[in-house]
Every structure is written in C-alpha cells, then in structure tokens.
Write an enzyme that holds these catalytic residues in place. Structure first.
Site, PDB file in Angstrom:
ATOM      1  N   SER A 238       1.107  -1.279   0.036  1.00 29.56           N
ATOM      2  CA  SER A 238       0.142   0.244   0.061  1.00 29.56           C
ATOM      3  C   SER A 238       0.692   1.526   0.039  1.00 29.56           C
ATOM      4  O   SER A 238       2.022   1.179  -0.068  1.00 29.56           O
ATOM      5  CB  SER A 238      -0.240   0.059   1.103  1.00 29.56           C
ATOM      6  OG  SER A 238       0.103   0.502   2.246  1.00 29.56           O
ATOM      7  N   LYS A 239       0.230   2.314  -0.050  1.00 31.90           N
ATOM      8  CA  LYS A 239       1.163   3.906  -0.235  1.00 31.90           C
ATOM      9  C   LYS A 239       1.422   3.687   1.237  1.00 31.90           C
ATOM     10  O   LYS A 239       3.029   4.110   1.147  1.00 31.90           O
ATOM     11  CB  LYS A 239      -0.084   4.964   0.508  1.00 31.90           C
ATOM     12  CG  LYS A 239      -0.926   5.179  -0.917  1.00 31.90           C
ATOM     13  CD  LYS A 239      -1.087   6.946  -1.001  1.00 31.90           C
ATOM     14  CE  LYS A 239      -2.243   6.967  -2.079  1.00 31.90           C
ATOM     15  NZ  LYS A 239      -3.427   7.925  -1.291  1.00 31.90           N
ATOM     16  N   ARG A 240       1.567   3.075   2.990  1.00 35.45           N
ATOM     17  CA  ARG A 240       2.897   3.369   3.349  1.00 35.45           C
ATOM     18  C   ARG A 240       3.629   2.891   2.999  1.00 35.45           C
ATOM     19  O   ARG A 240       5.246   2.554   3.612  1.00 35.45           O
ATOM     20  CB  ARG A 240       2.655   1.541   4.613  1.00 35.45           C
ATOM     21  CG  ARG A 240       1.149   2.981   5.107  1.00 35.45           C
ATOM     22  CD  ARG A 240       0.926   2.361   6.546  1.00 35.45           C
ATOM     23  NE  ARG A 240       0.285   0.568   5.998  1.00 35.45           N
ATOM     24  CZ  ARG A 240       0.784  -0.865   6.001  1.00 35.45           C
ATOM     25  NH1 ARG A 240       1.892  -0.783   7.046  1.00 35.45           N
ATOM     26  NH2 ARG A 240      -0.074  -1.709   5.839  1.00 35.45           N
TER      27      ARG A 240
END
Ligand code: GLU
Length: 469
Positions: A238-240
């Site tokens: 994900s973006k993380r």
C-alpha cells in the site's frame, strides 16, 4: 482462437506496481500468444474516479511501453449498452426488479444474523410481478439456486463455489445506474475477452460473473487470478510501503524495462533467470506458470535490476531517459554523443538515471560550482604547479582521446615522481568541481578541449590565491 486479454483498472486511486504487474501479465500473455490486448477504464464510480488517475494510467502505460491494440474504452461511455442488456435480461427473466426497501433489507439481515445465518438477500421479489407504488426498484440478477460454479483458474487451479452461497446480486441501482460486476460482464462479453487476468481479490466475483455470462448465452473466458504483492512487512502493498503512482518510478530514474523485469519475476519464474529483456519475457512467459503464493516487494532488488539494465542496454536507448532527468534539473541538451558517453562512463557507478543525472551536471553546464571543501584541499599553491603542467600538456595534445590524455597524465606523474592520483585529483576537482567522477582520462575526454582548458584556467586562479598550506 485468438487470445484477447484486457487490463481494466478503476481510476479511483493511482496506478501502482500491483496494477502494473497485472497489466504486464495480461499484455505479455497477449503478446506471447499473438493475441490482442485491450485497455478499459472502469470509471463507473463517478464519485471516486478522477481525471488525474486516468492520466496516470494512460501516461504510465505509455511510459512502460505496454501498448494496447484496442481502447481505451471508458465504461462511463457505455451506459446505453448496459441499459440495453438490462432490458434484455428483464425481458428474458434472468433479472428481476426488486422493491424491497432499505428498512426491509435491514430487518431481513438482522433476522438472519439472529438465526446465525450468513446474511444474504432472501429472494423476496424473485417472483413478484407487480410494481410497488412509491418505491424505485433495483434490478437483481436471478442467480441459479442450485448446483455449483467451477472456476478452472489458471493460477489457483479448480475453485468450486456453491450457488446456494451466492445471492441475487444487484446489477442496477434504483437510479438506474449499472453496478460494477455487471459492467465487467457486459464488457468482457462484448469485447470478446478470452482470458481474464486480474488480482485474486476478484476471485469471489468470478462465479457471479460466470453465471451472468451464461445467462446471457456467452461462454465465460478463462480466468487467472494473480496473487497480491506484499510490502516488506508482510501486509498488502500500500501507500505506506511507497506503493506510489507508477510515474514516480519514472521520476526516480528507473528504466521501464527494469521495472517490468522486476515485476514479471514477482510471482513468476523461468528457471533461475533473473534478467529479461522485453523480448525474452514475451518468449518465455506463460500465465500458467504464475505462483499461487503472494510475493514480497523488494526495493533493493529493483535498484539492482535497474543498474543491470542500464549496463546492458544500448546507450542510444537510454538517452531519452537521461535527458528527461537532466531536464528535471533544468539542463536541456541534445548533444547525443555526449549523452551516450556520459551513460557509458557513469552506468557502473549509479543505480538510477536520476542519480546519474545528478552526478553528471558538470558535463552539461557551462559554469561549474567548485565544492569548497574539495577546492580547499586540492586547489592550493602546492598543486598549482602540477595543474600548470597539466594545462601545458593538454594544450599541446593533438588528439583529444581518453588514451592520449591518459598517456600525458601518466608521463607527468612519472616526471614528477608522484602517483597518478596526485595529478588526477586536482584535475578532477578543476574540471568536475568535486572529488568523484569517472576515470579522469574518460572525464576529460568527454568534457572536450575547450571546457577542460577553461575550467583548468579558472581552477588555477583559485589555486594560486588559495592560502591554505
Ligand atoms: N476494475 C477492477 C480493479 O481495478 C478490475 C476488474 C477486472 O479486472 O475484472 O480492481
């Protein structure tokens, strides 16, 4: 049979590496089989779809060189067609209008939960023929109530679903707009898709879609659900984890071929081969060889592969990518010979094109900045006489080639009774502004006579006035 695959992203978030790998597998399989590859933008969710996300998909696919043979189709432009199919299904009885209100559905759900049953639509309106005044109906698909749906998945093998577990899916909302699963079905049917390759988060939609296709008299395509990509901590990428827009990889200085090579190997292998050109990927790829298990994204390996591709690729093919990076630094050059020379000189010492551009500014600008620390150390009254001799020898040089430059510098070192470094390092600071560059003979050869001599002259002034030591 001609293979037809499609990549069908929803422009609700930025296209990132997970989506790119799905696109790559679909594209590769079509290319491998001599088939067709379709691009379809699934933008029925008007609220969550954005123009910017569409742009990233189109620009990203172009940058990656994943060319489509048809499309891009936009689902938002096909509402008329969806309406037509809805009418047909209503007329044929494979779909029906459902007048249950929100309150009734909630009550139904509460009762099922109280009975410890899985909540699902009861089928209350399946046989209803009369409208209900004051209620705008939704349209539901009449899912078969018995039997099984078998998905012969090309990655996961056989997956069996019980029809009794699938409820009657809403295919159009009360405002008439078609829902996601239904649009996919109509499109895959109309576009003659033979192989649906997509993320395995869609596996649960597949039995419903197959039932709808059969209800429409179409033969379901083959399905291949590819496993997810996980972040280094084992959760869905994900973006993380920096799963950013694919275009950020362009900005960070990756070659599209390196990114594709990295992604193809996430979940697919061909013996123990790590490096693939585009052509090699096409020749070796088979969707049936994709692993079932999720794989983990490894940014270090991507960097390694990027450098491997930079080292192997024809410099001429790298030129546009380096130019792009230089432009981002405000440097505009069309000196192809110099660009190619810099690529050859720098690719062993840089892992991305961004890094290469940043470390190569001095090749392309007229005026360089001298790094004060390097100048204080290497451009001094002590080194001034060495630089003067370098200047004299280079001024006389008949042929401005790396080997002639090398010979002059070695002869000078020998004459002075010092190691080559004592000559090379002041010269390096003089021409590049700092202490790190490709081999000095190569650096000077690439810079050319005029720039080198002008920089030497300036460095000499600095050295003579440099009080240190
Ligand atoms: N639009 C879906 C997504 O972006 C893909 C649907 C499909 O491939 O069938 O996840």
């Amino acid at each position: 049979m001609t293979v037809v695959t499609r990549f069908a992203p929803s422009p609700t978030g930025m296209l990132h590496v997970g989506g790119v790998r799905t696109a790559l597998y679909s594209w590769l399989y079509a290319r491998r089989m001599g088939g067709r590859f379709i691009l379809r933008i699934e933008d029925t969710d008007r609220e969550r779809s954005t123009q910017e996300a569409v742009r990233v998909i189109l620009d990203g696919m172009r940058w990656l060189g994943l060319d489509h043979d048809e499309g891009p189709y936009y689902q938002s432009e096909r509402f008329g067609r969806y309406r037509e199919v809805l009418e047909r299904m209503l007329a044929e009885g494979t779909a029906y209008r459902c007048y249950c209100t929100k309150e009734e559905l909630e009550a139904m759900r509460a009762q099922q939960l109280a009975r410890k049953e899985k909540p699902r639509y009861s089928g209350a309106c399946r046989d209803r023929t009369e409208p209900r005044p004051g209620v705008e109906p939704v349209i539901r698909f009449r899912n078969p109530q018995e039997g099984t749906v078998v998905v012969d998945d090309l990655v996961h093998g056989q997956v069996v679903f019980q029809n009794a577990e699938l409820d009657d899916l809403i295919i159009a909302r009360s405002d008439g707009t078609p829902t996601y699963n239904f649009c996919v079905v109509v499109d895959d049917m109309d576009m003659g898709v033979t192989h649906v390759i997509r993320g395995d988060d869609h596996l649960n939609n597949t039995p419903r879609q197959m039932n709808m296709l059969r209800a429409l008299g179409a033969t379901p395509p083959a399905y291949a659900h590819v496993p997810m990509i996980l972040g280094p901590d084992g959760t869905k990428l994900s973006k993380r984890h920096g799963a950013v827009s694919v275009l950020q990889y362009q900005e960070e200085g990756f070659l599209p071929d390196a990114l594709l090579n990295y992604l193809v190997r996430l979940g697919w292998s061909h013996g123990d081969q790590e490096l693939f050109t585009r052509e090699e990927m096409i020749a070796a790829f088979d969707i049936r060889d994709v692993n079932k298990a999720a794989s983990t994204f490894n940014p270090e390996k991507l960097l390694w592969l990027n450098q491997q591709h930079m080292m192997r690729m024809e410099p001429a093919r790298i030129v546009p990518h380096l130019r792009y990076q230089l432009e981002r630094l405000g440097i505009d050059t069309d000196d192809t010979e110099l660009l190619q020379g810099v690529i050859v000189a720098q690719r062993e010492r840089t892992r991305t094109l961004k890094e290469m551009a940043e470390k190569s500014r001095y090749f392309f600008v007229d005026e360089i900045d001298l790094d004060p620390k390097a100048a204080a150390k290497h451009l001094t009254r002590e080194t001034a006489p060495v630089l003067e001799q370098v200047q004299a020898r280079l001024e006389r040089l008949a042929q401005w080639t790396a080997s002639a430059i090398h010979d002059e510098l070695s002869a000078l070192a020998e004459q002075l009774g010092v190691g080559l470094g004592k000559v090379a390092q002041p010269l390096r600071v003089a021409v590049s502004g700092g202490t790190v560059s490709p081999p000095i003979d190569q650096t000077v050869a690439l810079l050319g006579r005029d720039r080198t001599l002008a920089r030497l002259e300036r460095a000499l002034q600095t050295a003579r006035s440099n009080g240190a030591s």
